[in-house]
Design a protein around this motif. Structure first.
Motif, mmCIF file in Angstrom:
data_model
loop_
_atom_site.group_PDB
_atom_site.id
_atom_site.type_symbol
_atom_site.label_atom_id
_atom_site.label_comp_id
_atom_site.label_asym_id
_atom_site.label_seq_id
_atom_site.Cartn_x
_atom_site.Cartn_y
_atom_site.Cartn_z
ATOM 1 N N CYS A 197 0.849 -1.194 0.000
ATOM 2 C CA CYS A 197 0.000 0.000 0.000
ATOM 3 C C CYS A 197 0.884 1.244 0.000
ATOM 4 O O CYS A 197 1.859 1.313 0.750
ATOM 5 C CB CYS A 197 -0.845 0.086 1.268
ATOM 6 N N THR A 221 -2.195 -1.016 -3.864
ATOM 7 C CA THR A 221 -3.269 -0.177 -3.339
ATOM 8 C C THR A 221 -2.753 1.218 -3.007
ATOM 9 O O THR A 221 -1.646 1.359 -2.477
ATOM 10 C CB THR A 221 -3.834 -0.852 -2.054
ATOM 11 N N ASN A 260 -6.407 -0.613 -6.199
ATOM 12 C CA ASN A 260 -7.462 -0.173 -5.277
ATOM 13 C C ASN A 260 -7.102 1.202 -4.753
ATOM 14 O O ASN A 260 -5.931 1.524 -4.582
ATOM 15 C CB ASN A 260 -7.530 -1.119 -4.078
#
Ligand code: GTP
Ligand code: MG
Length: 349
Positions: A197, A221, A260
């Motif tokens: 992330c 992400t 995402n």
């Protein structure tokens, strides 16, 4: 170049014999206690995995072999979540909030957080950084926190961190690794994470820097944190989507579409539940052995390159089919490779 080679020789055989011995009782006890998430035994074991002495190499091999031999007892296979991003983006605050929520909502979950800090010394502290507001129930053994100083390790943070994840994967359900920076550290953290992330600040130009560095494809992400106000969140989302569209000219279009995006505010606790839900979904995906092998191979290659340079890589290519090089623990592979190099040098000198 050759004079820089690490020491090799007959002592390696003695080392091999030592490695074949069973796990000492003291370490077996430590593992049992660590499995109950007792903090001190976990910290002791982590130290063994972090230090680069011969004694620790033997212990590391014995522990990993023992864990592999007892899959019924040590049946966890934690998902490793890499969290990276610019300094001050709110990574620690966000991790703190996510951990608190996860622990509250899931009674049987256990989490280990490794914070890779470029400036500080190692600490086994129980708090998640000094600056965050999150206060954990100190007695809750389901959460383990450790900070690792990156600059103390000449070989880079990643190998040491990788070793620690090999251990923690068997003890926890989730491992979260926090690293700082845009550039090399993202690529490194991606190598030892199952999911990466990137945390950014809204409208701070982080994505532009990231695009400039040409590593937009690295995170799985994106998280825009500090979206305290909805209007700010909306604008930031728009900007990130445009950057991703632009980046997809350069990176695989399908890959770019799969990314995402989460909008969060650690301060106002916005978007935390959605992020937690997502983390839980990631833990439910089984980590494949192929992925673990790939991670291990990356660090084996890296070690060979660091220790022996292009010369070592050349030798490795020639021996890549060697069964011993392809089997056993990482420690056995390294030891075997050292012996291959020693034998090669004996032949040519
Ligand atoms: N307004 C606002 N401030 C936040 C938010 N999240 C974190 N902060 C603040 O931002 C500052 C940095 O937060 P950290 O969580 O330490 O950020 P970090 O990314 O871990 O920082 P480094 O580890 O130093 O790179 C602190 O003062 C936090 O209180 C947020 O959602 N909104
Ligand atoms: Mg931090």
């Amino acid at each position: 170049m050759l004079k820089n080679l690490p020491e090799t020789g007959p002592s390696d055989e003695a080392l091999q014999t030592k490695m074949d011995e069973a796990l000492p009782k003291e370490l077996e006890d430590l593992l049992s206690k660590a499995q109950q998430h007792e903090k001190w035994p976990i910290a002791r074991l982590i130290s063994i995995f972090e230090r680069n002495t011969t004694e620790n190499l033997i212990a590391r091999h014995q522990i990993i072999s023992y864990l592999n031999k007892h899959p019924g007892k040590f049946n966890k296979q934690a998902m490793v979540l890499g969290v990276t991003g610019t300094p001050g983006a709110g990574k620690s605050s966000l991790i703190g909030e996510v951990c608190l929520s996860l622990l509250k909502q899931n009674t049987d979950i256990s989490i280990a957080v490794l914070a890779i800090d470029p400036s500080s010394h190692d600490s086994g502290g129980a708090l998640l950084g000094d600056r965050t507001r999150v206060i954990f129930p100190v007695k809750d053994n389901r959460l383990f926190f450790r900070s690792q100083a990156s600059q103390l390790d000449l070989g880079g943070m990643s190998k040491r961190t990788f070793h620690v994840t090999r251990l923690l994967r068997k003890l926890f359900d989730i491992i979260i690794i926090e690293t700082v920076g845009i550039g090399q550290s993202e690529i490194e953290v991606q190598r030892l994470s199952d999911h990466t992330c990137l945390v950014m600040q809204p409208l701070a130009g982080d994505q532009v820097q990231f695009m400039k560095a040409g590593i937009m494809e690295v995170p799985d992400t994106f998280i825009i944190n500090k979206c305290d106000e909805d209007a700010l969140a909306k604008k930031s989302l728009h900007l990130l989507k445009s950057s991703l569209k632009l980046a997809s000219i350069y990176v695989d279009h399908q890959e770019a579409k799969k990314k995402n995006i989460f909008l969060t505010s650690a301060l106002k606790r916005k978007g935390i539940d959605e992020l937690c839900q997502f983390v839980i979904e990631q833990t439910q995906e089984k980590v494949h052995q192929d992925k673990l092998n790939e991670q291990e191979n990356y660090f084996l290659h890296k070690w060979i390159k660091q220790a022996y340079g292009e010369f070592g890589m050349g030798i490795y290519e020639n021996f890549a089919e060697d069964k011993q090089l392809c089997s056993g623990t990482l420690e056995q592979k390294e030891l075997h490779f050292k012996q291959v190099i020693a034998n090669f040098l004996k032949q040519v000198t």
